[in-house]
Structure formats: C-alpha cells, structure tokens
Design a protein around this motif. Sequence first.
Motif, PDB file in Angstrom:
ATOM      1  N   VAL A 164       0.923  -1.255  -0.005  1.00 42.01           N
ATOM      2  CA  VAL A 164      -0.095   0.045   0.214  1.00 42.01           C
ATOM      3  C   VAL A 164       0.965   1.218  -0.082  1.00 42.01           C
ATOM      4  O   VAL A 164       1.786   1.335   0.793  1.00 42.01           O
ATOM      5  CB  VAL A 164      -1.019  -0.019   1.122  1.00 42.01           C
ATOM      6  N   LEU A 165       0.633   2.048  -0.848  1.00 37.84           N
ATOM      7  CA  LEU A 165       1.539   3.227  -1.135  1.00 37.84           C
ATOM      8  C   LEU A 165       0.824   4.490  -0.679  1.00 37.84           C
ATOM      9  O   LEU A 165      -0.290   4.933  -1.028  1.00 37.84           O
ATOM     10  CB  LEU A 165       1.994   3.448  -2.470  1.00 37.84           C
ATOM     11  N   ILE A 166       1.401   5.407   0.360  1.00 39.71           N
ATOM     12  CA  ILE A 166       0.616   6.609   1.013  1.00 39.71           C
ATOM     13  C   ILE A 166       1.675   7.800   0.852  1.00 39.71           C
ATOM     14  O   ILE A 166       2.723   7.836   1.388  1.00 39.71           O
ATOM     15  CB  ILE A 166       0.558   6.244   2.479  1.00 39.71           C
ATOM     16  N   PRO A 167       1.389   8.534  -0.158  1.00 44.01           N
ATOM     17  CA  PRO A 167       2.476   9.728  -0.413  1.00 44.01           C
ATOM     18  C   PRO A 167       2.370  10.796   0.649  1.00 44.01           C
ATOM     19  O   PRO A 167       0.939  10.984   0.955  1.00 44.01           O
ATOM     20  CB  PRO A 167       1.993  10.201  -1.806  1.00 44.01           C
ATOM     21  N   GLY A 168       3.388  11.387   0.869  1.00 47.07           N
ATOM     22  CA  GLY A 168       3.157  12.517   1.793  1.00 47.07           C
ATOM     23  C   GLY A 168       3.049  13.696   0.950  1.00 47.07           C
ATOM     24  O   GLY A 168       2.878  13.630  -0.043  1.00 47.07           O
ATOM     25  N   SER A 169       2.869  14.898   1.534  1.00 46.29           N
ATOM     26  CA  SER A 169       2.668  16.103   0.671  1.00 46.29           C
ATOM     27  C   SER A 169       4.001  16.772   0.590  1.00 46.29           C
ATOM     28  O   SER A 169       4.888  16.093   0.994  1.00 46.29           O
ATOM     29  CB  SER A 169       1.863  17.026   1.745  1.00 46.29           C
ATOM     30  N   MET A 170       4.246  17.679  -0.275  1.00 46.11           N
ATOM     31  CA  MET A 170       5.562  18.256  -0.582  1.00 46.11           C
ATOM     32  C   MET A 170       6.398  18.154   0.515  1.00 46.11           C
ATOM     33  O   MET A 170       6.155  19.102   1.556  1.00 46.11           O
ATOM     34  CB  MET A 170       5.526  19.449  -1.583  1.00 46.11           C
ATOM     35  N   GLY A 171       7.639  17.594   0.775  1.00 46.70           N
ATOM     36  CA  GLY A 171       8.366  17.794   1.726  1.00 46.70           C
ATOM     37  C   GLY A 171       8.145  16.690   2.994  1.00 46.70           C
ATOM     38  O   GLY A 171       8.727  17.150   3.960  1.00 46.70           O
ATOM     39  N   GLY A 185      -3.391   9.253   1.414  1.00 44.95           N
ATOM     40  CA  GLY A 185      -2.318  10.420   1.300  1.00 44.95           C
ATOM     41  C   GLY A 185      -2.487  11.304   2.714  1.00 44.95           C
ATOM     42  O   GLY A 185      -3.127  10.781   3.677  1.00 44.95           O
ATOM     43  N   SER A 186      -2.186  12.387   2.783  1.00 44.09           N
ATOM     44  CA  SER A 186      -2.206  13.275   3.722  1.00 44.09           C
ATOM     45  C   SER A 186      -3.513  14.197   3.859  1.00 44.09           C
ATOM     46  O   SER A 186      -4.182  14.285   4.956  1.00 44.09           O
ATOM     47  CB  SER A 186      -1.217  14.359   3.574  1.00 44.09           C
ATOM     48  N   GLY A 187      -4.052  14.506   2.742  1.00 45.15           N
ATOM     49  CA  GLY A 187      -5.491  15.482   2.848  1.00 45.15           C
ATOM     50  C   GLY A 187      -5.159  16.779   3.263  1.00 45.15           C
ATOM     51  O   GLY A 187      -4.550  17.183   4.078  1.00 45.15           O
ATOM     52  N   ARG A 188      -5.921  17.809   2.497  1.00 48.33           N
ATOM     53  CA  ARG A 188      -5.799  19.089   2.690  1.00 48.33           C
ATOM     54  C   ARG A 188      -6.432  19.503   4.176  1.00 48.33           C
ATOM     55  O   ARG A 188      -7.338  18.774   4.558  1.00 48.33           O
ATOM     56  CB  ARG A 188      -6.309  19.846   1.624  1.00 48.33           C
ATOM     57  N   VAL A 189      -5.803  20.370   4.763  1.00 50.00           N
ATOM     58  CA  VAL A 189      -6.471  21.098   5.938  1.00 50.00           C
ATOM     59  C   VAL A 189      -6.709  22.532   5.339  1.00 50.00           C
ATOM     60  O   VAL A 189      -7.765  22.837   6.149  1.00 50.00           O
ATOM     61  CB  VAL A 189      -5.564  21.113   7.113  1.00 50.00           C
ATOM     62  N   PRO A 210       3.622  22.432   2.498  1.00 51.82           N
ATOM     63  CA  PRO A 210       3.484  21.213   3.496  1.00 51.82           C
ATOM     64  C   PRO A 210       2.392  21.466   4.557  1.00 51.82           C
ATOM     65  O   PRO A 210       1.564  20.589   4.839  1.00 51.82           O
ATOM     66  CB  PRO A 210       4.922  20.930   3.819  1.00 51.82           C
ATOM     67  N   ASP A 211       2.415  22.696   5.022  1.00 55.77           N
ATOM     68  CA  ASP A 211       1.612  23.224   6.002  1.00 55.77           C
ATOM     69  C   ASP A 211       0.023  23.130   5.848  1.00 55.77           C
ATOM     70  O   ASP A 211      -0.783  22.906   6.327  1.00 55.77           O
ATOM     71  CB  ASP A 211       1.721  24.547   6.585  1.00 55.77           C
ATOM     72  N   ALA A 212      -0.271  23.155   4.248  1.00 58.13           N
ATOM     73  CA  ALA A 212      -1.652  22.946   4.094  1.00 58.13           C
ATOM     74  C   ALA A 212      -2.279  21.664   4.019  1.00 58.13           C
ATOM     75  O   ALA A 212      -3.363  21.352   3.681  1.00 58.13           O
ATOM     76  CB  ALA A 212      -1.675  23.321   2.434  1.00 58.13           C
ATOM     77  N   TYR A 213      -1.488  20.877   4.573  1.00 52.65           N
ATOM     78  CA  TYR A 213      -1.875  19.159   4.374  1.00 52.65           C
ATOM     79  C   TYR A 213      -1.826  18.779   5.993  1.00 52.65           C
ATOM     80  O   TYR A 213      -0.993  19.040   6.795  1.00 52.65           O
ATOM     81  CB  TYR A 213      -1.030  18.324   3.574  1.00 52.65           C
ATOM     82  N   LYS A 214      -2.557  17.561   6.179  1.00 57.18           N
ATOM     83  CA  LYS A 214      -2.541  17.052   7.382  1.00 57.18           C
ATOM     84  C   LYS A 214      -1.211  16.296   7.391  1.00 57.18           C
ATOM     85  O   LYS A 214      -0.537  15.957   6.418  1.00 57.18           O
ATOM     86  CB  LYS A 214      -3.721  16.063   7.479  1.00 57.18           C
ATOM     87  N   SER A 215      -0.784  15.804   8.575  1.00 58.74           N
ATOM     88  CA  SER A 215       0.524  15.282   8.812  1.00 58.74           C
ATOM     89  C   SER A 215       0.459  13.923   8.248  1.00 58.74           C
ATOM     90  O   SER A 215      -0.494  13.024   8.680  1.00 58.74           O
ATOM     91  CB  SER A 215       0.970  14.967  10.265  1.00 58.74           C
ATOM     92  N   SER A 216       1.151  13.596   7.109  1.00 58.02           N
ATOM     93  CA  SER A 216       1.137  12.217   6.652  1.00 58.02           C
ATOM     94  C   SER A 216       1.383  11.176   7.796  1.00 58.02           C
ATOM     95  O   SER A 216       0.839   9.836   7.687  1.00 58.02           O
ATOM     96  CB  SER A 216       2.080  11.884   5.577  1.00 58.02           C
ATOM     97  N   SER A 217       2.406  11.506   8.653  1.00 55.14           N
ATOM     98  CA  SER A 217       2.797  10.578   9.723  1.00 55.14           C
ATOM     99  C   SER A 217       1.500  10.218  10.838  1.00 55.14           C
ATOM    100  O   SER A 217       1.413   8.972  11.125  1.00 55.14           O
ATOM    101  CB  SER A 217       3.977  10.898  10.431  1.00 55.14           C
TER     102      SER A 217
END
Lengths: 169, 479
Positions: free
Chosen positions: B373-380, B403-407, B446-453
């Motif tokens: 299963v591949l889960i890309p992070g947001s940029m950076g 993925g991370s999903g925008r916040v 990067p801050d526009a997204y939820k934390s991928s972790s």
Amino acid sequence: MSFEELDHTADYLFRCRGRSPEELFSESARAMFSIMFENNDANNVGNNGTDNGTDSGSNNCSNNGSNADSDAVRVKKEIEVESDSLSNLLIDFLSELLFVAEVDCLVLSGVKPKITGNSLKAEVFGEPFVPEKHGGGTEIKGISRSGVEIEEISEDDGIYYQAEIIFDV
Amino acid sequence: MIDKINKISDVEWELKEGFMPNMSVPARIYISELLAQTLEEGAATQLANVATLPGILKYSLAMPDVHWGYGFPIGGVAGFDADTGIISPGGVGFDINCGVRLITTPVKASSNEMPKIKRLITELFHTVPTGVGTHAEKKLNEKELDDIMNEGAGWMVNNGYGNPHDLIRCEDNGCMKGADTAFVSKKAIARGIPQCGTLGSGNHFLEVQKTAEIMDEEAAAKFGVEKDNLCIMIHCGSRGLGHQVCTDHLKEIEAATKKYGINIPDNQLACAPIKSDEGKAYFGAMAACANYAWANRQMITHMVREVFCKIYGTEYDELKLVYDVCHNVAKFEEYEIDGRRKKVCVHRKGATRSFGPNSPDLPGDLVSVGQPVLIPGSMGTPSYLLKGTAAAMEKTFGSTCHGSGRVFSRTKAKEGMSGQEIKEDLEKRGIFVKATSNKVIAEEAPDAYKSSSEVVRVVHDAGISLKVARFEPLGVIKG
C-alpha cells in the motif's frame, strides 16, 4: 463586473457576478482562466513575456519553434453550447472552454457569449500557450455540477446575476 | 465537529443513522482526536449523505485523510450491492485511477547526494512533460489509444516501455476488466491522444526519495525495499481523458438519477443502478480511463528509468516496481457480509486498496504478506509503504487512506510563505524542488496538508494497513 475567490479546502471556489447573464458567463470564464494560467489577463495577452520566476519543462504543446518574445498570434474561435437550464448551460459552457483550451493549447483571455434561452453562441479569444510568457498554473479537472445556481440579486445600483462555482483541480 | 460523533475507539468514530435524514447505514470514520480537530462539517455531511444511496452495505466509510470533496468526501469508501446498488461518478472523482507507484533502485543514498539529486531532478523535469499545456513525446493514434484503453500498462510493456515484472506489481496487473471504449466520447479521445506520458499539475508529483526507516523487515524484503536506497515515487492519473469522461457521464448519470427515481440529497451524488444502461456505460468508460492511467504511469516509469540509468549508471531492469495502486476508482470485489459471500461495487474516492494476505489479485510471492500500500506525503513530508490486512477485508472493504489530505485551502496557503520561500526552506532541509510555477509550490505548501505520519499512524493502529517502511523526499517535481 467581478469574480472573487472564496475559501475551499480541496478545490477552487469562486463567486462570479455580472450585470447580465452574458456578463456572468464571461466573468465565470475569466475566473476559470485565472486558475489555469498565471498571466492570462486580456491586457497582458499580446505583450512580451515577463519574468515570472517560473520554469518550463519539456514538450509544451504550442511552442512550435516560436518563443516568448515573438508577436503573439491572436486566435478567435466560436463555440456553441446547448443545455436544459441556464445553470447547466453555465457548467457546460465552462466545460467546453476547458476542452477548447486543452485540445487547442490556447491561453484564453476573453469570451463574448450570446445567450438565447438555454443555448449560447460565443466568440472566444486567446493565443497559443507559451510557458515562458504565460507561466504555469493549475490544470482544472472539471466543473462541479452542484451548487451552481444562478441568483438574481437586487442591490441599490441595480440587478446582478451571481453564481458560486467549484472548479475541481 | 467531533462532539457530534460517537467514539468507538481512539481511532474509530461513528455517525449514527439519523445524523442526516434517510441514512440506511451508519457512517464510520477512522480518525484520531488530533486529525478530527480539522474535520470539516461539510465532509461529515457528505459522508452521511453517501449512506442514503441505494444498495449501500455495512457503513459509509471515511479514512483519516478525509476532507470535503465532490459528492463523496475525499477519503471516502462505500460498497454497494452489485445487484441492487448504484454506481456514482462522484464516488470516483474527476481523475479516474489517480494513483501512485513506487520504484526502487539499487543505489544507496550517500551523505552528499544533493548535487546528483539536483542533476537527476533537473533532467527528469525536462524529460517528463509536467504542468499545464504539456504534451507527451509520443503522440498516439486513435487505434493505439483504443488499445491502451483496453490493455492498460500491458500495452506499454508490449511496446518496449517496461518489463513483464512491472505488470505483476500493478493492482489488477495494470489492466481493469470491463473497459468499453464505445462509451468514451470523441472529446475525451481528443484529450487523451497527446497526454499519455504526462504528469499533470496540482498535487501530482514525481519524487526521488530515500528509504529512511524499515518497520517490518520481512515485508520490506518481500516488497524489495532496502534501507537507504534511492526510490522514485510517481503520483498521477488519467489526465484529460478521465476528466472528460467524468464530465460527460456526470451529465448522463444526472438524467438517469431522475429517470430511475433515485432520491439524492445532493446533486453531486448523481448515480445510476449498476445494472442500468447508464451505469454500465459509465463503468465501461471509467475502466477504459483506469487502463489509460496505468499506461500513463508506465510511460513515465520508462522515462524515469532512462534518465536515472544515464545519471547513476544503473541497468534499466535494476529499477524495480514495488507496486502501483489506484486511489480513485469503482471496482467489483467479493466480501463476506452477514455470513454470505457477496459481489460488491466498491467506490474508493481518495482511498487505497489494502488487500490482506491470501486475497485474490496478489502476485504469488506476496500472497503470504499482503498487498503493498503506497501512501504519498505532501511536498516535503515523508511517504509510507504499508501492507494490506485481513482487518481491512472485514472492516473497510479492503481499503485504507490515500495520502495526507488538505487542511486548508489554496487561497489560505498562498497567504502564507511564497513559493520561492518554501522552495528555499525545503532546500535548506535537503529537498530540491523543481516546479513549473511558484504559485503551485505555494498552494501545495507542506502546512496545507494533514501530517502524513499521523494519518498513517491512525490506519496502522486501526489495523487496516500496517507500516512497512518510511521514505524521506530528496527531490520533487511539481506540475
């Protein structure tokens, strides 16, 4: 008249206004073009390229030997769209412009629509896309079919036609 | 928002029937309290609205990267009875088979990798058509496009743009059955012809990463991933072809919704019975786009291999595909529901298939481990490799996050740091970014997204996919 960007988490949401349905349609088109290209302003189209700090990659579809400093070729196209309501006509009109811009590799700068009932004919103006000049923007995947309702709003200085449109990117 | 939903566990929450009128099943959200702080009411409403659609089974589901989308929320999963249920373009999205693939290389990242990464990214940026208004180097003819829509990634491999091993490591072997190109319009074809082998723009990317951490040695070994090796991740979809097919069929399906008397709380949920002519037409066209998307990612993989080999002196076949997943799709799969085996039309709208061990469609060497299963992070931010689980098969129609999903919105993102500032900041942190526009960099901050972790922690703790490895970005191409 005007268009204004509103807050939307995932996509682009615009409130567009015009004194007439025609003006509302052309403003909605301008809102869409503003997402697609950094420099799409009608005043700018036809001018020489500007340094916009952007970078162009490979295989841009329209730079057939031309470069940013050459005189732009103005392109005029005609489109016809028919729908089952005025709101759906607006969506279908924007979808058609999206199609024309992508397939013909045009940066569109202006539209003159003429609406009769639920159909329209429009003259569309633009020029071939040159990345050094127009800058990169964001591709629009589609126009949301919901929430687009054309409202007639009465204000002190007269009647406005207004619609809120989500552009899926 | 979270006060309106019932807690089932630390990572699972429920919207009861009645949250919105006419829900026929409850909704379940896999989310942590931290991520729930940014859960939009609109996304919860959309999730509950999906629960009103005919034939929905068990739950309307949302993954931790859930956010407000078109019709269905992004991060939404719903299974519909294949006999009595519906199919909805809004449950798939405009970018049909938007997906991710991960390629490993035999090269270990050195402590001074940046100069070479810069060369690699610059060369890739000039090789892989990226951003608005780009066309692929190979212009297809109509016959070739038709073949691609039927054969998917296999067409590319048969024509010299990959190797047979690539196909084994694609979901559905890179070709979805049931494609019917008769339902793909002339307009869609005109958009598809020049774009096979282009990245697109927005959140699509091509990234060079380093395997930073292995959490599951056994699975990582099976998947072919080693610590410190350079990897390439590609995120893109079916381009203008898919966008046009969605646009065309939304109109048809909207009319069908009325024709079949289906009551929907939101126009964006326009749908048709799976077995209706309109439903079948959409499915056939959607599958054709899914196949095109696999071919698109395969063509980009070919370009990546050629450039990488030139710079690092590796062999073409030494760059191996770990896996390719699609995260915007509707598919027929079988699940055990109330003790009975049922054929289900699973909609994944910003959600990834997460098949557990012994599931169908897994390549022989991965049957005992589960699907990558591949889960890309947001940029950076980091990306993750996980493995599918039996719990996902029971709870989420074999699905997990994507993925991370925008916040926050692009407008808000642009009010923060400028594209140039973000680029410089990332470079200080050892991440080289090349994009067609600084505007895109600003919007994709990067801050526009939820934390991928955090998103990945939730799906791991919920057991619907388990962590295998973490990847840190070294170089990014944005369209």
